[in-house]
Write an enzyme that holds these catalytic residues in place. Structure first.
Site, PDB file in Angstrom:
ATOM      1  N   CYS A 295       6.699 -11.562   3.635  1.00 24.80           N
ATOM      2  CA  CYS A 295       7.081 -12.513   4.412  1.00 24.80           C
ATOM      3  C   CYS A 295       8.171 -11.991   5.363  1.00 24.80           C
ATOM      4  O   CYS A 295       8.682 -10.866   5.238  1.00 24.80           O
ATOM      5  CB  CYS A 295       7.508 -13.654   3.528  1.00 24.80           C
ATOM      6  SG  CYS A 295       6.571 -14.039   2.215  1.00 24.80           S
TER       7      CYS A 295
ATOM      8  N   ARG B  43       2.462  -9.972  12.218  1.00 23.97           N
ATOM      9  CA  ARG B  43       2.047  -9.672  10.820  1.00 23.97           C
ATOM     10  C   ARG B  43       1.034 -10.749  10.036  1.00 23.97           C
ATOM     11  O   ARG B  43       0.250 -10.531   9.016  1.00 23.97           O
ATOM     12  CB  ARG B  43       3.234  -9.400   9.788  1.00 23.97           C
ATOM     13  CG  ARG B  43       3.918  -8.286  10.333  1.00 23.97           C
ATOM     14  CD  ARG B  43       5.151  -7.945   9.581  1.00 23.97           C
ATOM     15  NE  ARG B  43       5.752  -8.998   9.117  1.00 23.97           N
ATOM     16  CZ  ARG B  43       6.891  -8.909   7.959  1.00 23.97           C
ATOM     17  NH1 ARG B  43       7.136  -7.678   7.483  1.00 23.97           N
ATOM     18  NH2 ARG B  43       7.486  -9.618   7.524  1.00 23.97           N
TER      19      ARG B  43
ATOM     20  N   TRP C  21       3.822 -15.525   3.668  1.00 21.62           N
ATOM     21  CA  TRP C  21       2.571 -14.715   3.464  1.00 21.62           C
ATOM     22  C   TRP C  21       2.521 -15.243   1.990  1.00 21.62           C
ATOM     23  O   TRP C  21       3.163 -14.648   1.039  1.00 21.62           O
ATOM     24  CB  TRP C  21       2.610 -13.324   3.656  1.00 21.62           C
ATOM     25  CG  TRP C  21       1.621 -12.592   3.191  1.00 21.62           C
ATOM     26  CD1 TRP C  21       1.561 -11.883   2.032  1.00 21.62           C
ATOM     27  CD2 TRP C  21       0.366 -12.263   3.597  1.00 21.62           C
ATOM     28  NE1 TRP C  21       0.206 -11.239   1.577  1.00 21.62           N
ATOM     29  CE2 TRP C  21      -0.652 -11.360   2.935  1.00 21.62           C
ATOM     30  CE3 TRP C  21      -0.207 -12.529   5.010  1.00 21.62           C
ATOM     31  CZ2 TRP C  21      -1.714 -10.931   3.278  1.00 21.62           C
ATOM     32  CZ3 TRP C  21      -1.617 -11.843   5.074  1.00 21.62           C
ATOM     33  CH2 TRP C  21      -2.458 -11.283   4.285  1.00 21.62           C
TER      34      TRP C  21
ATOM     35  N   ASN D  14      11.893 -13.056  -0.045  1.00 18.70           N
ATOM     36  CA  ASN D  14      10.644 -12.142  -0.034  1.00 18.70           C
ATOM     37  C   ASN D  14      10.602 -11.482  -1.176  1.00 18.70           C
ATOM     38  O   ASN D  14      11.634 -10.896  -1.728  1.00 18.70           O
ATOM     39  CB  ASN D  14      10.850 -11.027   1.213  1.00 18.70           C
ATOM     40  CG  ASN D  14      10.519 -11.534   2.314  1.00 18.70           C
ATOM     41  OD1 ASN D  14      10.342 -12.703   2.784  1.00 18.70           O
ATOM     42  ND2 ASN D  14      10.868 -10.936   3.351  1.00 18.70           N
ATOM     43  N   GLY D  15       9.492 -11.308  -1.791  1.00 19.14           N
ATOM     44  CA  GLY D  15       9.278 -10.555  -3.333  1.00 19.14           C
ATOM     45  C   GLY D  15       8.748 -11.462  -4.108  1.00 19.14           C
ATOM     46  O   GLY D  15       8.040 -12.421  -3.704  1.00 19.14           O
TER      47      GLY D  15
ATOM     48  N   LYS E 191     -13.857   5.915   6.298  1.00 22.96           N
ATOM     49  CA  LYS E 191     -12.602   5.920   7.090  1.00 22.96           C
ATOM     50  C   LYS E 191     -12.696   6.879   8.278  1.00 22.96           C
ATOM     51  O   LYS E 191     -12.181   6.554   9.261  1.00 22.96           O
ATOM     52  CB  LYS E 191     -11.524   6.346   6.019  1.00 22.96           C
ATOM     53  CG  LYS E 191     -10.201   5.885   6.086  1.00 22.96           C
ATOM     54  CD  LYS E 191     -10.161   4.464   5.437  1.00 22.96           C
ATOM     55  CE  LYS E 191     -10.999   3.649   5.750  1.00 22.96           C
ATOM     56  NZ  LYS E 191     -11.053   2.224   5.140  1.00 22.96           N
TER      57      LYS E 191
ATOM     58  N   GLU F 149     -15.090   5.637  11.015  1.00 20.96           N
ATOM     59  CA  GLU F 149     -14.717   4.173  11.705  1.00 20.96           C
ATOM     60  C   GLU F 149     -13.512   4.538  12.809  1.00 20.96           C
ATOM     61  O   GLU F 149     -13.561   3.591  13.826  1.00 20.96           O
ATOM     62  CB  GLU F 149     -14.295   3.177  10.943  1.00 20.96           C
ATOM     63  CG  GLU F 149     -13.128   3.172   9.942  1.00 20.96           C
ATOM     64  CD  GLU F 149     -12.912   2.050   9.279  1.00 20.96           C
ATOM     65  OE1 GLU F 149     -13.400   0.957   9.370  1.00 20.96           O
ATOM     66  OE2 GLU F 149     -12.477   2.467   7.776  1.00 20.96           O
TER      67      GLU F 149
ATOM     68  N   HIS G 186     -31.066  17.023  -2.451  1.00 21.44           N
ATOM     69  CA  HIS G 186     -32.266  16.119  -2.270  1.00 21.44           C
ATOM     70  C   HIS G 186     -32.189  15.678  -0.962  1.00 21.44           C
ATOM     71  O   HIS G 186     -33.119  14.661  -0.522  1.00 21.44           O
ATOM     72  CB  HIS G 186     -32.162  14.969  -2.953  1.00 21.44           C
ATOM     73  CG  HIS G 186     -32.116  15.245  -4.713  1.00 21.44           C
ATOM     74  ND1 HIS G 186     -33.361  15.621  -5.105  1.00 21.44           N
ATOM     75  CD2 HIS G 186     -31.329  15.273  -5.391  1.00 21.44           C
ATOM     76  CE1 HIS G 186     -33.184  15.594  -6.568  1.00 21.44           C
ATOM     77  NE2 HIS G 186     -31.950  15.502  -6.824  1.00 21.44           N
TER      78      HIS G 186
HETATM   79  C1  F6R Z   1     -13.383  -0.445   6.645  1.00 18.15           C
HETATM   80  C2  F6R Z   1     -12.978  -1.790   6.682  1.00 18.15           C
HETATM   81  C3  F6R Z   1     -14.185  -2.784   6.256  1.00 18.15           C
HETATM   82  C4  F6R Z   1     -13.919  -3.928   5.324  1.00 18.15           C
HETATM   83  C5  F6R Z   1     -14.947  -4.932   5.428  1.00 18.15           C
HETATM   84  C6  F6R Z   1     -14.843  -5.925   4.252  1.00 18.15           C
HETATM   85  O1  F6R Z   1     -11.911   0.174   6.533  1.00 18.15           O
HETATM   86  O2  F6R Z   1     -11.867  -2.429   6.858  1.00 18.15           O
HETATM   87  O3  F6R Z   1     -15.120  -2.003   5.968  1.00 18.15           O
HETATM   88  O4  F6R Z   1     -13.654  -3.332   4.065  1.00 18.15           O
HETATM   89  O5  F6R Z   1     -15.321  -5.304   6.591  1.00 18.15           O
HETATM   90  O6  F6R Z   1     -13.667  -6.897   4.655  1.00 18.15           O
HETATM   91  P1  F6R Z   1     -12.907  -7.673   3.501  1.00 18.15           P
HETATM   92  O7  F6R Z   1     -12.455  -6.642   2.399  1.00 18.15           O
HETATM   93  O8  F6R Z   1     -11.923  -8.239   4.330  1.00 18.15           O
HETATM   94  O9  F6R Z   1     -14.034  -8.512   3.101  1.00 18.15           O
END
Ligand code: F6R
Length: 611
Positions: free
Chosen positions: A2, A27, A74, A98-99, A486, A489, A505
């Site tokens: 938050c 955020r 949040w 916050n916390g 990762k 993307e 395979h």
């Molecule tokens: C990869 C990524 C996506 C999400 C996917 C599901 O870095 O961020 O593959 O993991 O779109 O999103 P959530 O977890 O929000 O349902």
């Protein structure tokens, strides 16, 4: 998580507070509020939703006063609503927090026993009640705040104003960040630097246990023992954009480095080591239902699906319950077998992914009990599921998921221990051992982050590669998939994740001297380690470049690999949490060195709310 802003000076505080909160708007949050003090009277304005809603209320009826505190929320305890928005007040005391307060249920019960009535579902409100009791005992505000926090177990950044002390803001912190902003004739407090930058660049970062008393004329800081201390004043030369990222170049980098804290927040108040149990708020499956479960079905997409794959091994191993991990986008379009004795678990950072939500609805409609493992309280999945285990990772802004993944793994591990205890498949001693492992994870993650310089060297050496292969066995299969996702993307390099045993395979045909192969090879489980050594040999024999992720004590693999990245040894089922971190860093640095927009990679959205 938050956001907090506080102001004391000679100007009207409400517009300053709103504008400070706006600097934290990037955020995302679900509600906001402020409390302004004028002639010993508190004026509180709160609104659910966008900050604009609060701003409209403030503009329509400006609360008067030159001292005040504000907050963007949040949600973690209690859904987003006007009542649950901060500031929380009780008998002339207003607080923003916050916390997480771990013992809020006990504290609320005790306070109710003494005649207190609560007006929100939040943990934070107890601060207002505790402080008002101390004020009634005759303590001055700083001492009352100090006395109140002695009752609280958990983490906090707290700012307080009170009607009986209209000149001071008192603030204190433990584990959650808090920073003072200093200026001539006015002083500020905030959870994050961006909220201060339009007013001052001279700041003091409070240390754990510090308590500060702010007036228009001065800012005094006291340590945990109540002794006055001189914390250094720092001049911040960050641009507003840099400040939002806490000095990191990208949100993704900040979020990778936030993982020790995020994981600690996921565990906070939940691990009951002595009892060998886990407290998961809202968990509402009766013991006989848990004993009667015949299957768990995980429903998720992307990175969350990978955490489901790791979670499968946890639940199968600790609770001896069969688990299927379903791509949510496929599940909804076939005729899945769902029974009343099944538990469907939707795993999602956002809680809004259209495919996962639809799959959850499908499983529910066919009679399964449902739960969500989710980072966003109040999101569609948390509303749909019978109950939710929140991951408490805090807002994730980088499109590539990092801290959401590792906190999901930790949440699933806690769930596995809980189910194992309830089903009688885990002894007390075994559960205690697993819970001890869990409490060690934040420190391990802190340690593994030190591999970053090594990872950067690897990134530089291989950033020109056309393809990457990631290999892992057992629990590391999910890590291989996640490492590949990762990388592709954000760096746009083609990458495949494979279970080591599958290499021969098909993918083995890809291997030549241009192909970097990231082999995730921790020593546990032993059988997976021994087998993956075979994969390393197969890659070497074909001239492929081996980048090995290995345990710190491994003497064997360095002689076989082109590059090694060492990670702390972790128990097999938890090793994915630790082993994923160098791969997040590898993807990050490759993408950054290639000049890509790391936080907003092309064609991707943070939350996929359409099919
Ligand atoms: C990869 C990524 C996506 C999400 C996917 C599901 O870095 O961020 O593959 O993991 O779109 O999103 P959530 O977890 O929000 O349902």
């Amino acid at each position: 998580m938050c956001g907090i802003v506080g102001y004391v000076g000679d100007k009207e505080s409400a517009p300053i507070l709103v504008s400070g909160l706006k600097r934290l708007e990037y955020r995302g949050y679900d509600s906001a509020g402020l409390a302004v003090l004028h002639r010993n009277q508190l004026n509180v304005v709160r609104a659910t939703g966008k900050l604009r809603n609060l701003e409209n209320r403030v503009v329509a009826e400006p609360p008067k006063g030159t001292i005040g505190i504000g907050h963007t929320r949040w949600a973690t305890h209690g859904r987003p609503s006007d009542e649950n928005a901060h500031p929380h007040t009780y008998e002339g005391v207003a607080v923003v927090h916050n916390g997480i307060i771990e013992n809020h249920l006990e504290l609320k019960a005790t306070l109710k026993g003494r005649g207190h009535a609560f007006s929100s579902e939040t943990d934070s409100e107890v601060f207002a009640h505790l402080i008002s009791e101390e004020l009634k005992r005759g303590l001055e505000l700083p001492k009352a705040v100090r006395a109140a926090i002695t009752h609280v177990k958990g983490t906090y950044a707290l700012a307080v104003v009170a009607e009986n002390d209209p000149e001071h803001i008192v603030c204190t912190k433990d584990a959650s960040p808090m920073v003072l902003g200093l200026s001539e004739g006015q002083n500020f407090v905030a959870s994050d630097v961006p909220a201060l930058l339009e007013h001052t660049r001279d700041v003091i970062f409070l240390e754990e246990g510090d308590l500060a008393v702010l007036s228009a004329a001065k800012a005094e800081v006291f340590d945990r023992q109540g002794r006055p201390v001189n914390r250094p004043i720092r001049r911040i030369d960050w641009t507003p954009m840099m400040a939002e990222k806490g000095g990191h170049k990208h949100f993704m980098h900040k979020e990778i480095h936030e993982q020790p804290r995020a994981i600690a927040d996921t565990l906070r108040g939940r691990v009951l080591r002595t009892q060998g149990d886990v407290h998961l708020e809202g968990f509402n499956l009766e013991p006989e239902v848990v004993k009667g479960l015949t299957k768990v079905t995980m429903l998720a997409c992307g990175t969350s699906w990978h955490s489901g794959l790791a979670g499968k091994l946890m639940i199968e191993s600790l609770a001896r319950l069969p688990v299927e991990v379903e791509l949510a986008s496929e599940f909804r379009y076939r005729d899945p077998i769902v029974e009343k004795s099944h538990l469907a678990i939707a795993i999602s950072q956002s809680g809004e992914t259209a495919d996962t939500l639809a799959a959850l609805k499908e499983a529910k409609a066919r009679g399964a009990r449902t739960m969500a493992v989710c980072n966003v309280i109040g999101s569609a999945m948390t509303r749909e599921a019978d109950f939710t285990v929140l991951t408490n990772a805090g807002p994730e802004i980088g499109v590539a998921s990092t801290k959401a993944f590792t906190t999901q793994l930790v949440a699933l591990y806690m769930l596995a221990v809980k189910l194992g205890r309830m089903r009688g498949t885990l002894s007390l001693e075994a559960a205690q051992k697993h819970l001890t492992y869990l409490t060690e994870v934040p420190k391990m993650v802190e340690d593994v982050l030190r591999c970053e310089p090594e990872v950067k060297k690897v990134a530089r050496a291989y950033l020109g590669a056309r393809d990457f292969l990631f290999l892992g066995r057992g629990p590391m299969h999910s890590v291989a998939l996640e490492g590949a996702l990762k990388l592709k993307e954000i760096s746009y390099i083609h990458a495949e994740g494979y279970a080591g045993g599958e290499m021969k395979h098909g993918p083995i045909a890809l291997i030549d001297e241009t192909l970097p192969v990231v082999v995730i090879a921790p020593k546990e489980p032993k059988v997976a380690y021994e087998k993956i050594l075979g994969n390393i040999e197969e890659v070497r024999a074909r001239g492929g470049k081996v980048i090995a992720i290995i345990d710190e004590g491994d003497q064997h693999v360095p002689g076989l690999a082109d590059a090694v990245i060492r990670i702390p040894s972790a128990p097999a089922l938890l090793a994915p949490v630790v082993a994923t971190i160098p791969l997040q860093l590898l993807a990050y640095h490759v993408a950054d060195m290639r000049g890509n927009d790391v936080d907003q990679p092309r064609n991707l959205a943070k939350s996929v709310t359409v099919e």
